[in-house]
Write an enzyme that holds these catalytic residues in place. Structure first.
Site, PDB file in Angstrom:
ATOM      1  N   GLY B  26     -21.678  23.474  27.232  1.00 30.46           N
ATOM      2  CA  GLY B  26     -22.961  22.889  27.595  1.00 30.46           C
ATOM      3  C   GLY B  26     -24.083  23.847  27.246  1.00 30.46           C
ATOM      4  O   GLY B  26     -23.956  25.054  27.448  1.00 30.46           O
ATOM      5  N   ARG B  87     -18.049  20.430  21.506  1.00 26.49           N
ATOM      6  CA  ARG B  87     -16.698  20.685  21.992  1.00 26.49           C
ATOM      7  C   ARG B  87     -15.763  20.661  20.793  1.00 26.49           C
ATOM      8  O   ARG B  87     -15.948  19.879  19.866  1.00 26.49           O
ATOM      9  CB  ARG B  87     -16.265  19.598  22.977  1.00 26.49           C
ATOM     10  N   ARG B 187     -21.352  22.452  38.615  1.00 26.26           N
ATOM     11  CA  ARG B 187     -19.891  22.294  38.493  1.00 26.26           C
ATOM     12  C   ARG B 187     -19.168  22.557  39.824  1.00 26.26           C
ATOM     13  O   ARG B 187     -19.486  21.902  40.808  1.00 26.26           O
ATOM     14  CB  ARG B 187     -19.346  23.199  37.383  1.00 26.26           C
TER      15      ARG B 187
END
Lengths: 336, 336, 336, 336
Positions: B26, B87, B187
């Site tokens: 990210g 990713r 998170r």
């Protein structure tokens, strides 16, 4: 140019001595600037202002007090409303409104200024119809969905807040090559969505005024990827059928690409008002007091093409305000 | 004070000639400031920098080019990452990493700087273990969940963005006397939530590090109303079980009061980095180049108590970083 | 509402194939949004755009290149101008302009779009008069001092920047009970000053359009103190004789009170454009291309009352645009 | 983790019943957050707080009142100080201080918390020395020039405000290829200047701690132009001899290039505090009450390396706090 200093003569033929003001419905940035303008314009013409707290609910309960020029000092830059706002269930009953009218009579009030959206104007309209209280509306809502004014107080700030979010998402979207579907407020109208789409350089915009089928979305995104645009910003008005979630689902299903949904929500109602909202609120607050001094009633003050206009309250919700075709065309063409 | 001008002597004993840098995972505000610092520190010591685009995915595909001091001009204030991020599925295979290592050899690279979070550090760790490429990590993630540094790049900006939203919601919450439940990122960690709760003057905060039962919430809100607080701001870390929606449901069920949920989402990743993130990124970018010049490898550069420290990459995810007890206590006590 | 999707038919009767665009004079936020709109509108109609760097200076030197839709991607939110701007001394000579015209012919350009203020429009006007190049002006200046448009691109952002400073000074002024005299930009016009005064709730405003004697200031401040206002914000347009320093001196001499002068300067030219400037720039960029396609020349495109209008270039500086009397009255009355 | 909920036991051995708090000197963003923390921490331990208005001036005049938790609601995000601040001439006399001490005795106050800079701490120090009133200082000043704390309350916000201005000037500087010389606050210290220089990517920075001769400036700018940098941002601390004007004059004389001077001034004192200032203020407000409860006196509470520390008041101005060599080196090297 010295006559700039001399305002139009407002002789107060209606012999107004005391007015009440309230804010109602969803709050909007700039409501305090409007309250301030009402209080200070009134003071300038030797009129007292009664501030009603919590909208019609407070009017019903008699939650009122005199407010003067110093009470509104240092409020022009504040979000929210110092008079508070609330929904009132009792106001929907004739008894509730009768109680409110009695409170206004008890306080010797010659007229009521209602700052809010169409629901609030309904509340004021019935008060005037049933009890003869002169009511003036000031358009205070971020949605810009009232007929009779080019813009409503709070709209510009809500657009700026949403735009700031779009700029931030573009940062991360461009870096991560992602598709963002962003839902903005506006109730049944697409004004905020359209303005944010043009200003934010969005790739696509969905508004309730043009409920085009969702299928087209897929091809648009595919074309966008084909054109080398790795990231996409898609704006969806909350009034568009299915909202951002619906649009997002359709894109994911049709393209196989991952999307991220962002529903901005109530942050669009807050924040210090931008200049355009403060100036509009100042102009309309002044105009509302003048309207009552001039014997007007049952109208909303608005600004169209830079001029103050008066529109019967019921027209503000009966007639519809179109979204700008020019903006819609720009949104499409410039996202090439 | 003139010796301020003379930096510590970095004699480049490792005889580094060329380094590669990538951003991964990210994106976080301040990544560009870190890239800029890497490039300019290297240039100052006659080291060339190869910029790898789209993280490990680009390393695998050989999407690389030399970048110089002018390429990073006017980027320190930009959100996102000019090197892009992505990713990579291929990177999870030994073959994928072998291809990346081959690309680095082909470009004559003496070491790799990875800017990202723990996932990215895993990627770098395996590259070093399997192919001997010296790897240095720079903590770039808004979540602040890495052991070995007081703060991660992007954390301060994410906090500020969330705080701005809280301030806006407080405006409308205070005017409308509502309860807002706001979910912030982080998170599995509560760092952002805790800092925002203290700075935003929130009435309550829920973090994964203290998964207290939801029942207590109800009483807290009831007490808050009883104390005369008409509106409440409740911060929930995304890692708290159930998230903002779960907390909101429990409050509505237990108190009968209406709440509004706001999930801020990805706007917290974007925006121009605040000063603290730019300065931290500048310091760590410099430190990463120095670490490689000094022959270090397999470590993350971090800043603790104002000093640069080096932590083995695997410790950054194996050891856990506690949230601040002091902040947690403050959050509780000052919301009286 | 589906016809919203179909723009007015622009058949390009002038058979335009290629256009040039430049930015000139002081830069203004929103110039990039205008360039983007020019490029993308042109592309949509199969017209090529030549971007000229550094204004007329670059036109003279032939500093030009083709720019396409992707070159303007991700620029709508950027301050400054990606085409750069400069002052050109050579352009003031017939020889200089002849060289520029020759460069345009060499590139096969059918018309030139000039984004700037009145000085820039002079430059374009002479080019057209002497060499027959069709020229269209887009009003890009923070000063809002051009006849033929309600607002100029950059004005809204400059107002917002100045307002933000006023809000900050009010914080400290209110805490320290001080008098702040703030000078804002606007060249010979008081538009910015007036808007900032109303939006900032200033106690007093001085604009060049009403050069009232400085003596009155003293009494105003004394009255203000007497009314219980411990702090004062006084806005002075840079075009007011003596500027902020003159006003400050007069107040200190007349009242014996200490004042603080703040001259905001060039920060008012920078920053990401606010929504209103981006939307105006998008509309005018589109309109400029359409004007040339329709065979128009020697005019500025502007927006009045929401509609696109065309004004002969020379009128934009020959005729004067008045400041708003309504705003001036509001500024006075609401500062009670 | 449940013991997170249990703060350190503060048994109030000093048996504090009532404390006074004031803000003094120049105001700083975050002062309200500190006042709020003092009030709420005290309330939590059954201690009453007397708020003194207008600093020592108000203490001398007895301008005091009890303030409770609700009085500080919704203030954490506000710039300025709700207690107001002022300079006091009478406080410099023993008689003035004796009157203040008498007022504190009359109100039954067990200790005084002074939020301000070194001048304010002097005021508190003499009060304690002469009259035995326990005094605790909280560092509230944007200048960050107090020994005994890594940062002072307001510093982070002032840096952010100055940085925002630098970003805006860079926009216009980059477009117009100009040299901007920007003067930031900081009194005799270069902390703000240095942090802004690193975060703003400035080409050069001048601070009082390193009064290098102005001649070097000329060559630096010439080199910068030679390196292809068309615009330059030069940061000057207000304490550097000659200030921004002196630096600007030297550059213009030595290079023949035009420069623009921007003196940011008091806007750096205003604005809503950023998160770091609110959190620091919350921590230090709590710590000040605890210090008095623990029987401490004559010290400033500060935060160093994340821990609360106590420094004798006189050391805060007698010992000097160095600027960061690391930042200074970064500022130089990264501006390549």
């Amino acid at each position: 140019m010295t006559d700039l200093l001399h305002p139009a003569d407002h002789a107060n033929p209606a012999a107004i001595k005391r007015l009440a003001v309230l804010t109602s419905g969803g709050d909007a940035p700039g409501m305090n600037a409007a309250i301030r303008a009402v209080v200070r314009t009134a003071t300038h013409h030797d009129i007292e202002i009664v501030g009603v707290r919590r909208g019609f609910s407070g009017l019903h309960r008699g939650d009122m007090r005199i407010i003067g020029p110093r009470d509104v000092a240092n409020t022009i830059q504040r979000g929210g409303t110092i008079l508070l706002t609330a929904r009132s269930h009792t106001w929907r009953t004739p008894e509730g409104r009768a109680k409110g009218a009695a409170n206004l009579r008890e306080w010797g009030v010659d007229g009521l200024i209602v700052i809010g959206g169409d629901g609030s104007f309904h509340g004021g309209y019935f008060l005037q119809e049933e009890h003869g209280v002169p009511v003036i509306g000031i358009p205070g809502t971020i949605d810009n969905d009232l007929y009779g004014t080019d813009h409503t107080i709070g709209y510009f700030t809500a657009v700026e807040t949403a735009l700031d979010a779009v700029d931030k998402l573009r940062d991360t979207g461009a870096s991560h090559e992602r598709i963002f579907v962003i839902e903005v407020m506006g109730r049944h109208a697409g004004h905020i969505a359209l303005e944010v789409a043009v200003a934010g350089g969005a790739e696509e915009v969905f508004i309730p005024e043009d409920p085009k089928p969702v299928d087209g979305v897929v091809q648009i995104v595919k074309d966008s990827v084909a054109k080398g645009k790795a990231s996409s910003i898609i704006i969806v008005a909350e009034g568009y059928p299915g909202g951002a979630t619906g649009v997002s689902d359709a894109i994911e299903k049709g393209t196989g690409l991952e999307t991220r949904v962002s529903i901005l929500g109530h942050i669009q109602r807050g924040g210090s008002p931008v200049s355009s909202d403060r100036v509009l609120a100042s102009r309309l607050g002044e105009a509302a007091v003048y309207a009552l001094m001039d014997g007007k009633k049952g109208v909303m003050v608005g600004r169209e093409n830079g001029q103050i206009v008066h529109t019967p309250l019921h027209e503000t919700w009966e007639k519809s305000k179109d979204v700008s075709r020019d903006l819609y065309r720009c949104a499409k063409m410039l996202s090439v």
